[in-house]
Motif scaffolding. Structure first.
Motif, PDB file in Angstrom:
ATOM      1  N   ASN A  53      51.986  83.659  67.447  1.00 49.86           N
ATOM      2  CA  ASN A  53      51.487  83.179  68.746  1.00 49.86           C
ATOM      3  C   ASN A  53      50.755  81.852  68.637  1.00 49.86           C
ATOM      4  OD1 ASN A  53      52.412  85.503  70.090  1.00 49.86           O
ATOM      5  ND2 ASN A  53      50.602  86.620  69.405  1.00 49.86           N
ATOM      6  N   PHE A  54      50.338  81.503  67.445  1.00 50.89           N
ATOM      7  CA  PHE A  54      49.579  80.269  67.253  1.00 50.89           C
ATOM      8  C   PHE A  54      50.389  79.049  67.697  1.00 50.89           C
ATOM      9  CE2 PHE A  54      48.196  76.649  64.712  1.00 50.89           C
ATOM     10  CZ  PHE A  54      46.839  76.648  65.000  1.00 50.89           C
ATOM     11  N   ASN A  55      51.682  79.043  67.407  1.00 55.40           N
ATOM     12  CA  ASN A  55      52.518  77.903  67.752  1.00 55.40           C
ATOM     13  C   ASN A  55      52.600  77.690  69.256  1.00 55.40           C
ATOM     14  OD1 ASN A  55      52.887  77.901  65.064  1.00 55.40           O
ATOM     15  ND2 ASN A  55      55.060  78.322  65.088  1.00 55.40           N
ATOM     16  N   LYS A  56      52.532  78.762  70.016  1.00 54.15           N
ATOM     17  CA  LYS A  56      52.603  78.643  71.469  1.00 54.15           C
ATOM     18  C   LYS A  56      51.290  78.138  72.058  1.00 54.15           C
ATOM     19  CE  LYS A  56      55.796  82.460  71.578  1.00 54.15           C
ATOM     20  NZ  LYS A  56      55.604  83.673  70.863  1.00 54.15           N
ATOM     21  N   LEU A  57      50.191  78.429  71.401  1.00 50.60           N
ATOM     22  CA  LEU A  57      48.877  78.083  71.931  1.00 50.60           C
ATOM     23  C   LEU A  57      48.317  76.775  71.383  1.00 50.60           C
ATOM     24  CD1 LEU A  57      47.287  81.630  71.608  1.00 50.60           C
ATOM     25  CD2 LEU A  57      48.237  80.586  73.661  1.00 50.60           C
ATOM     26  N   ASN A  58      48.879  76.274  70.317  1.00 53.43           N
ATOM     27  CA  ASN A  58      48.279  75.124  69.651  1.00 53.43           C
ATOM     28  C   ASN A  58      48.667  73.815  70.315  1.00 53.43           C
ATOM     29  OD1 ASN A  58      46.919  73.605  67.792  1.00 53.43           O
ATOM     30  ND2 ASN A  58      48.601  73.567  66.357  1.00 53.43           N
ATOM     31  N   PHE A  59      47.682  72.985  70.582  1.00 54.74           N
ATOM     32  CA  PHE A  59      47.941  71.646  71.093  1.00 54.74           C
ATOM     33  C   PHE A  59      47.127  70.614  70.307  1.00 54.74           C
ATOM     34  CE2 PHE A  59      43.879  71.387  73.268  1.00 54.74           C
ATOM     35  CZ  PHE A  59      43.588  72.707  73.548  1.00 54.74           C
ATOM     36  N   LEU A  60      46.649  71.007  69.133  1.00 57.74           N
ATOM     37  CA  LEU A  60      45.819  70.115  68.335  1.00 57.74           C
ATOM     38  C   LEU A  60      46.664  69.008  67.694  1.00 57.74           C
ATOM     39  CD1 LEU A  60      43.499  72.705  66.578  1.00 57.74           C
ATOM     40  CD2 LEU A  60      43.021  71.314  68.581  1.00 57.74           C
ATOM     41  N   LEU A  61      46.227  67.792  67.879  1.00 55.62           N
ATOM     42  CA  LEU A  61      46.971  66.636  67.381  1.00 55.62           C
ATOM     43  C   LEU A  61      47.096  66.626  65.865  1.00 55.62           C
ATOM     44  CD1 LEU A  61      45.591  63.806  69.675  1.00 55.62           C
ATOM     45  CD2 LEU A  61      47.843  64.837  69.744  1.00 55.62           C
ATOM     46  N   LEU A  62      46.064  67.098  65.164  1.00 56.65           N
ATOM     47  CA  LEU A  62      46.095  67.033  63.706  1.00 56.65           C
ATOM     48  C   LEU A  62      47.099  67.993  63.098  1.00 56.65           C
ATOM     49  CD1 LEU A  62      42.355  66.503  62.832  1.00 56.65           C
ATOM     50  CD2 LEU A  62      44.173  64.837  63.036  1.00 56.65           C
ATOM     51  N   THR A  63      47.568  68.941  63.874  1.00 58.29           N
ATOM     52  CA  THR A  63      48.660  69.803  63.425  1.00 58.29           C
ATOM     53  C   THR A  63      49.993  69.213  63.851  1.00 58.29           C
ATOM     54  OG1 THR A  63      47.267  71.759  63.570  1.00 58.29           O
ATOM     55  CG2 THR A  63      49.636  72.114  63.559  1.00 58.29           C
ATOM     56  N   ASN A  64      50.045  68.714  65.056  1.00 56.47           N
ATOM     57  CA  ASN A  64      51.305  68.214  65.598  1.00 56.47           C
ATOM     58  C   ASN A  64      51.777  66.920  64.940  1.00 56.47           C
ATOM     59  OD1 ASN A  64      51.472  70.372  67.354  1.00 56.47           O
ATOM     60  ND2 ASN A  64      50.316  69.335  68.941  1.00 56.47           N
ATOM     61  N   ILE A  65      50.863  66.064  64.509  1.00 53.63           N
ATOM     62  CA  ILE A  65      51.264  64.795  63.885  1.00 53.63           C
ATOM     63  C   ILE A  65      52.027  65.040  62.587  1.00 53.63           C
ATOM     64  CG2 ILE A  65      50.392  62.701  62.773  1.00 53.63           C
ATOM     65  CD1 ILE A  65      48.244  62.615  64.983  1.00 53.63           C
ATOM     66  N   PRO A  66      51.505  65.824  61.625  1.00 45.24           N
ATOM     67  CA  PRO A  66      52.289  66.076  60.404  1.00 45.24           C
ATOM     68  C   PRO A  66      53.618  66.769  60.679  1.00 45.24           C
ATOM     69  CG  PRO A  66      50.010  66.701  60.046  1.00 45.24           C
ATOM     70  CD  PRO A  66      50.164  66.409  61.512  1.00 45.24           C
ATOM     71  N   VAL A  67      53.640  67.683  61.631  1.00 45.09           N
ATOM     72  CA  VAL A  67      54.881  68.382  61.969  1.00 45.09           C
ATOM     73  C   VAL A  67      55.903  67.399  62.535  1.00 45.09           C
ATOM     74  CG1 VAL A  67      55.918  70.103  63.494  1.00 45.09           C
ATOM     75  CG2 VAL A  67      53.804  70.628  62.298  1.00 45.09           C
ATOM     76  N   SER A  68      55.472  66.545  63.457  1.00 42.89           N
ATOM     77  CA  SER A  68      56.381  65.559  64.044  1.00 42.89           C
ATOM     78  C   SER A  68      56.910  64.589  62.998  1.00 42.89           C
ATOM     79  CB  SER A  68      55.675  64.773  65.152  1.00 42.89           C
ATOM     80  OG  SER A  68      55.318  65.623  66.192  1.00 42.89           O
ATOM     81  N   LEU A  69      56.028  64.137  62.116  1.00 37.88           N
ATOM     82  CA  LEU A  69      56.473  63.226  61.050  1.00 37.88           C
ATOM     83  C   LEU A  69      57.483  63.895  60.128  1.00 37.88           C
ATOM     84  CD1 LEU A  69      53.121  61.449  60.090  1.00 37.88           C
ATOM     85  CD2 LEU A  69      55.103  60.439  61.232  1.00 37.88           C
TER      86      LEU A  69
END
Length: 192
Positions: free
Chosen positions: A58-74
């Motif tokens: 469920n964490f993936n659905k609730l997370n909007f933190l940039l510091l997690t999303n930036i490494p994932v996007s890269l």
């Protein structure tokens, strides 16, 4: 000389100090604070199948933190390694926070020399933890990936703008805070 080139010298100095303080990043990742760190959360996004049927799915659905999303996007778009991006974000977090701290103290003290000395004293006098599970510091250079350093950077920058009577900049800066650390956003919003 420092006042003339401070916008280049201070961030460069802090980047070098950060790299030295971090040392072996693999050790820092092994002891990272899993609640706040970008690397462990990034892997939850990339390897969702490992967490299927667990509460972490469920964490993936609730997370909007940039510091997690930036490494994932890269990683997803450019195949840039997660550990490398988190390492860079850790160094940038230190440089960002302590550069803001320097200019904040310069505004308060009205002196380049005093604010540089205050910066050095602030870095050097951090109370180090002896707990190997944390391996971090309380007031000194951040040595593991953590969202707090970014949250405090935004809070300090917002306070800096408040002191300079630039209220719109203070509020504009504060808009980024919930995307970094929601708890700090609620606490600092009560202050403003």
């Amino acid at each position: 000389m420092l006042a003339k080139y401070e916008y280049i010298l201070i961030p460069f100095f802090l980047t070098v100090i950060s790299i030295i303080a971090i040392g072996d990043f693999n050790i820092r990742l092994a002891t990272e604070d899993y609640r706040l760190a970008g690397a462990s959360h990034s892997f939850k996004f990339i390897h969702e199948e490992l967490y299927k049927g667990t509460i972490l799915s469920n964490f993936n659905k609730l997370n909007f933190l940039l510091l997690t999303n930036i490494p994932v996007s890269l990683f997803e778009n450019f195949k840039f390694p997660i550990f490398s991006s988190v390492y860079i974000l850790t160094i940038f977090g230190n440089t960002f926070f302590y550069t803001i701290f320097y200019f904040f103290s310069k505004k308060i003290l009205n002196s380049t020399k005093k604010s540089f000395f205050t910066l050095l004293l602030f870095i050097a006098s951090g109370i180090s933890y002896n707990n190997l599970s944390i391996m971090g510091t309380d007031g000194s250079i951040q040595v593991f990936p953590d969202t707090n350093i970014y949250a405090w950077s935004i809070i300090l920058l917002s306070t800096y703008f408040l002191i300079k009577n630039k209220f719109y900049f203070a509020i504009g800066t504060l808009i980024f805070l919930p995307f970094i650390h929601l708890g700090h956003f609620f606490l600092f919003s009560l202050y403003i």
